[in-house]
Motif scaffolding. Structure first.
Motif, PDB file in Angstrom:
ATOM      1  N   THR A 171     -81.902  23.320 -32.469  1.00  0.00           N
ATOM      2  CA  THR A 171     -81.571  22.424 -31.370  1.00  0.00           C
ATOM      3  C   THR A 171     -81.648  20.972 -31.847  1.00  0.00           C
ATOM      4  O   THR A 171     -82.284  20.681 -32.875  1.00  0.00           O
ATOM      5  CB  THR A 171     -82.532  22.638 -30.197  1.00  0.00           C
ATOM      6  OG1 THR A 171     -83.870  22.358 -30.640  1.00  0.00           O
ATOM      7  CG2 THR A 171     -82.473  24.090 -29.707  1.00  0.00           C
ATOM      8  N   LEU A 228     -85.901  28.676 -32.498  1.00  0.00           N
ATOM      9  CA  LEU A 228     -85.844  28.629 -31.035  1.00  0.00           C
ATOM     10  C   LEU A 228     -86.357  29.959 -30.507  1.00  0.00           C
ATOM     11  O   LEU A 228     -85.858  31.021 -30.883  1.00  0.00           O
ATOM     12  CB  LEU A 228     -84.416  28.385 -30.549  1.00  0.00           C
ATOM     13  CG  LEU A 228     -84.186  28.416 -29.032  1.00  0.00           C
ATOM     14  CD1 LEU A 228     -85.015  27.347 -28.323  1.00  0.00           C
ATOM     15  CD2 LEU A 228     -82.709  28.246 -28.708  1.00  0.00           C
ATOM     16  N   SER A 255     -90.763  23.488 -21.868  1.00  0.00           N
ATOM     17  CA  SER A 255     -90.158  23.490 -23.195  1.00  0.00           C
ATOM     18  C   SER A 255     -90.779  22.385 -24.036  1.00  0.00           C
ATOM     19  O   SER A 255     -91.035  21.283 -23.539  1.00  0.00           O
ATOM     20  CB  SER A 255     -88.646  23.276 -23.091  1.00  0.00           C
ATOM     21  OG  SER A 255     -88.052  23.240 -24.370  1.00  0.00           O
ATOM     22  N   ASP A 263     -80.097  31.497 -21.299  1.00  0.00           N
ATOM     23  CA  ASP A 263     -80.625  32.063 -22.542  1.00  0.00           C
ATOM     24  C   ASP A 263     -81.962  32.764 -22.329  1.00  0.00           C
ATOM     25  O   ASP A 263     -82.404  33.537 -23.187  1.00  0.00           O
ATOM     26  CB  ASP A 263     -80.827  30.958 -23.588  1.00  0.00           C
ATOM     27  CG  ASP A 263     -79.521  30.289 -24.000  1.00  0.00           C
ATOM     28  OD1 ASP A 263     -78.468  30.936 -23.851  1.00  0.00           O
ATOM     29  OD2 ASP A 263     -79.573  29.143 -24.468  1.00  0.00           O
ATOM     30  N   TRP A 323     -80.814  24.291 -25.157  1.00  0.00           N
ATOM     31  CA  TRP A 323     -80.892  25.647 -24.610  1.00  0.00           C
ATOM     32  C   TRP A 323     -80.517  25.603 -23.133  1.00  0.00           C
ATOM     33  O   TRP A 323     -80.519  24.547 -22.500  1.00  0.00           O
ATOM     34  CB  TRP A 323     -82.296  26.227 -24.784  1.00  0.00           C
ATOM     35  CG  TRP A 323     -83.375  25.434 -24.097  1.00  0.00           C
ATOM     36  CD1 TRP A 323     -84.033  24.343 -24.586  1.00  0.00           C
ATOM     37  CD2 TRP A 323     -83.881  25.652 -22.775  1.00  0.00           C
ATOM     38  NE1 TRP A 323     -84.929  23.860 -23.668  1.00  0.00           N
ATOM     39  CE2 TRP A 323     -84.860  24.644 -22.545  1.00  0.00           C
ATOM     40  CE3 TRP A 323     -83.626  26.580 -21.779  1.00  0.00           C
ATOM     41  CZ2 TRP A 323     -85.567  24.564 -21.353  1.00  0.00           C
ATOM     42  CZ3 TRP A 323     -84.330  26.492 -20.593  1.00  0.00           C
ATOM     43  CH2 TRP A 323     -85.287  25.496 -20.372  1.00  0.00           C
ATOM     44  N   LYS A 324     -80.188  26.765 -22.595  1.00  0.00           N
ATOM     45  CA  LYS A 324     -79.795  26.878 -21.190  1.00  0.00           C
ATOM     46  C   LYS A 324     -80.648  27.943 -20.509  1.00  0.00           C
ATOM     47  O   LYS A 324     -81.196  28.828 -21.169  1.00  0.00           O
ATOM     48  CB  LYS A 324     -78.314  27.238 -21.086  1.00  0.00           C
ATOM     49  CG  LYS A 324     -77.368  26.220 -21.711  1.00  0.00           C
ATOM     50  CD  LYS A 324     -75.930  26.688 -21.648  1.00  0.00           C
ATOM     51  CE  LYS A 324     -75.711  27.913 -22.545  1.00  0.00           C
ATOM     52  NZ  LYS A 324     -74.296  28.327 -22.602  1.00  0.00           N
ATOM     53  N   ARG A 352     -81.184  29.217 -33.955  1.00  0.00           N
ATOM     54  CA  ARG A 352     -80.437  28.036 -33.539  1.00  0.00           C
ATOM     55  C   ARG A 352     -81.319  26.805 -33.709  1.00  0.00           C
ATOM     56  O   ARG A 352     -82.470  26.795 -33.279  1.00  0.00           O
ATOM     57  CB  ARG A 352     -80.005  28.168 -32.076  1.00  0.00           C
ATOM     58  CG  ARG A 352     -79.186  27.004 -31.546  1.00  0.00           C
ATOM     59  CD  ARG A 352     -79.108  27.059 -30.029  1.00  0.00           C
ATOM     60  NE  ARG A 352     -78.624  28.348 -29.544  1.00  0.00           N
ATOM     61  CZ  ARG A 352     -78.686  28.719 -28.261  1.00  0.00           C
ATOM     62  NH1 ARG A 352     -79.239  27.910 -27.359  1.00  0.00           N
ATOM     63  NH2 ARG A 352     -78.241  29.904 -27.892  1.00  0.00           N
TER      64      ARG A 352
END
Length: 710
Positions: free
Chosen positions: A674, A700, A509, A565, A561-562, A672
């Motif tokens: 972040t 995102l 990421s 997702d 984020w997870k 979104r």
């Protein structure tokens, strides 16, 4: 449109034809709104003409840049519009494919077979598809201009008993053979005439011109033929030097300035940066040809041998001057022949630049002595002869130059793949072409005048001042209103993480910053901070485009984020054999906007269904591809499905099994911001504007892929 509807509604009781106001969406996603109306709405069969109101900027006149194929609409608009603005050269450029875009009008014309008009604002196109495309910058006068013209046209159309026959194909085929040529004069008067009349006029002028040229060369013999060849050579030298001088400057600018396109916010700078060297090159190139002509004509003075030597030299110079002028006529004659052959609508410009200067030249030859030529009278006559073509062309050249400059902020589709100097060269070559075409007659009369040195000095000073301005940064390349287009994206790269790998690869990421405007981003990232690193080390495949140059930072990128997702590409069934079929389930999780690329070098056909297979979304059948990939773009609402089933049918002799080759490429977008993205956006310089288009990711995005060796 609401104001037009209000105005029209007050007089609707007297209408013979209804007016439908269509407010649609999904244009940037593929003209979806217009397509849905034409293909599904019951009213679509009753449509007779279609009017599309577009915008490529935030001001200027609302001009017609597409019309037809039936000439009814454009002719009636010319009849009733109060302030008409329309140039068929815009239609020629748009339909040639030079502009990689489409409008709803394409759907109305090509799918429904309708005729009509396509309007657009075109001033300050640099804000197009950026956050600066906002209401506060829209010029009220532009809306007023559109409203007054359209209201008059709608009233006329609604009360007219003679509308075209809508989607009648036979009528459209006939109209294609009799399209309209149209242009406006200073936005106050609009000229329209049919292609049939244009053909007759062009053919007549071409035949007469060829007859005059052939007769003059035959009567003049070898001397005239060689003089013609030398004058044509001067035209070639003029083009070569003009384009070369301007292009060299275009190549140098990225080396001496921060931005390779430093004139975006101040388009007037191109007059000095490119116009001055283009004019200087055109003059010097033509002057070389002029000197060769004088040298040749001095040796073949013919019947003037009885004149004194100094007078013979002067006559040779005057003859060379006239041959250069006539070579300009020949240049436009060639363009007229080419335009007439290919039925190019803007060929009327070649006609104007040929006939009016030819008339002026003929008047001079018929009334004035070639030996004792009163120069003030000659210059005045020539300027009168050039008045009409300059009137038709000057505003057009300025508007086209501004449009080309405005597109520079979004010139690069795949960031990092286009040379920084390319857009400069395009602008420089366009300006050089405009100089060579429009100033060819005037340049031919500088060689004998005392203006040679002033022209060289003036162009040199103008260029030096313009270069000093952009080099010093006195005039910034971008401003808050005319900003640099950038994309800031929080990327979660999960390529390789599909179910067959067992989740062995952890996603990476980072925050990525890239631009559709040529040039590096180090100045911007130095202001932002956040430990950005710039270069070409990270190749980003966003399915609809890719990025070779970007800036990125891993700082705090794991937050916001997870793993839940991350989208899933699950191979449910893979039947191998002579007719291989693979069934794949794609779950986009939190995203209802996604792009999927399918490798059509391996997959012959595919079918898309909802998750339980109850509804077919994309049937089997012939599929198009670009560079071997078929791309699906999906954009739905909050309640849109997120699970889809794909049946992939492989080619019979598919042999590619390299793990690095991909079968599917998926990008899911989440609207979104972040925490790390918020920090970047807050520090983004004021001269940067987020670029938003259907192919651009949200702030995102998740990347996922499926290799061929599943």
């Amino acid at each position: 449109m609401l104001e037009l509807a209000r105005g029209v509604s007050q007089w609707a009781h007297g209408f013979k034809n209804a007016i439908i106001f269509l407010f649609n969406t999904g244009e940037e996603e593929g003209l979806n709104g217009a397509h849905s109306f034409i293909s599904q709405h019951p009213w679509s069969d009753s449509i007779r003409i279609a009017i599309d109101l577009e915008a490529m900027g935030i001001g200027g006149k609302s001009s017609i840049f597409q019309a037809g194929p039936d000439p009814w609409a454009i002719e009636k608009f010319a009849l009733v519009a109060k302030y008409p603005s329309a140039q068929i050269i815009s239609q020629d450029i748009f339909t040639s494919g030079a502009i990689k875009s489409a409008t709803d009008f394409q759907v109305y014309k090509e799918l429904a077979g309708l005729s009509g008009l396509d309007f657009a604002f075109a001033d300050n196109t640099a804000v197009y598809h950026t956050k600066n495309d906002k209401l506060s910058l829209l010029k009220p006068g532009s809306l007023q201009h559109l409203g007054e013209n359209m209201l008059a046209f709608l009233f006329h159309s609604a009360t007219s008993p003679s509308l075209p026959k809508g989607n009648d194909m036979e009528s459209n085929i006939k109209s294609n053979q009799d399209t309209a040529i149209y242009f406006d004069i200073l936005g106050t008067y609009k000229v329209t005439f049919r292609q049939q009349i244009a053909n007759m006029l062009y053919n007549s002028v071409i035949l007469q011109s060829l007859l005059i040229w052939i007769t003059s060369v035959v009567m003049g013999g070898f001397s005239a033929a060689l003089s013609l060849a030398l004058s044509c050579f001067s035209i070639v030298l003029m083009w070569i030097c003009s384009v070369s001088f301007a292009s060299v400057v275009a190549l140098v600018i990225p080396l001496v300035t921060y931005s390779p396109v430093p004139y975006i916010s101040s388009p007037w700078l191109v007059a000095g940066l490119f116009g001055a060297p283009a004019l200087l090159g055109a003059f010097l190139g033509q002057h070389v040809g002029y000197r060769l002509l004088v040298l040749y004509l001095s040796r073949t003075s013919g019947g003037r041998r009885g004149l004194p030597a100094n007078l013979q030299a002067n006559v040779a110079k005057l003859d060379a001057e006239r041959w250069l002028y006539k070579s300009g006529l020949l240049q436009w004659l060639v363009l007229l022949v080419v335009g007439n052959y290919y039925k190019i609508g803007s060929t009327y410009l070649a006609l104007a630049w040929l006939m009016s200067p030819a008339f002026a030249y003929g008047l001079l030859e018929a009334t004035l002595s070639p030996v004792r030529l009163p120069r003030p009278l000659k210059i005045a006559t020539l300027l009168i002869g050039l008045f009409v073509p300059f009137l038709l062309t000057s505003g057009l050249v300025i508007r086209l130059t501004a449009t080309i400059i405005g597109t520079s902020v979004r010139f690069v589709r795949n960031p990092g793949t286009t040379p920084e100097w390319l857009q400069n060269v395009i602008v420089a070559m366009f300006i050089a072409a405009a100089v060579c075409l429009t100033l060819v007659y005037l340049l031919s009369y500088i060689h004998l005048s005392g203006a040679k040195v002033p022209v060289i000095i003036t162009t040199g000073i103008l260029f030096a001042l313009s270069l000093a301005v952009v080099w010093s940064g006195v005039v910034p390349p971008f401003t808050e209103d005319t900003a640099r287009a950038v994309n800031a994206v929080h990327v979660v790269d999960a390529t390789g993480m599909h179910d067959l790998s067992g989740g062995k690869h952890e996603p990476t990421s980072y925050i990525s910053l890239f631009s559709t405007t040529p040039g590096i981003l180090e100045k911007e990232t130095n202001i932002i901070g956040e430990e950005f690193v710039c270069g070409r080390d990270r190749y980003l495949d966003f399915v609809t485009f890719y990025v070779n140059y970007s800036c990125w930072t891993d700082k705090s990128a794991e937050t916001g984020w997870k793993k839940s997702d991350i989208p899933i590409i699950h191979v449910e069934k893979d039947t191998k054999g002579e007719m291989r079929e693979t069934q794949v389930l794609i779950d986009t999780r939190v995203s209802t906007r996604w792009s999927l690329g399918i490798n059509m070098k391996e997959i012959e056909d595919f079918q898309m269904e909802d998750a339980d297979g109850s509804e077919e979304l994309i049937p089997q059948g012939e599929k198009s591809s670009v560079d071997g990939w078929h791309t699906i773009q999906f954009a739905g609402g909050k309640k849109s499905p997120t699970k889809f089933k794909f049946s992939l049918f492989w080619f019979k002799n598919s042999t590619q099994t390299t793990p690095n080759n991909l079968l599917l490429r998926l990008r899911t977008d989440v609207d979104r911001i972040t925490p790390p993205m918020r920090s970047v956006l807050e520090k983004l310089p004021a001269w940067c504007s987020l670029f938003g288009k259907s192919t651009s990711p949200y702030t995102l995005t998740f990347l996922m892929s499926l290799p061929i060796s599943i």
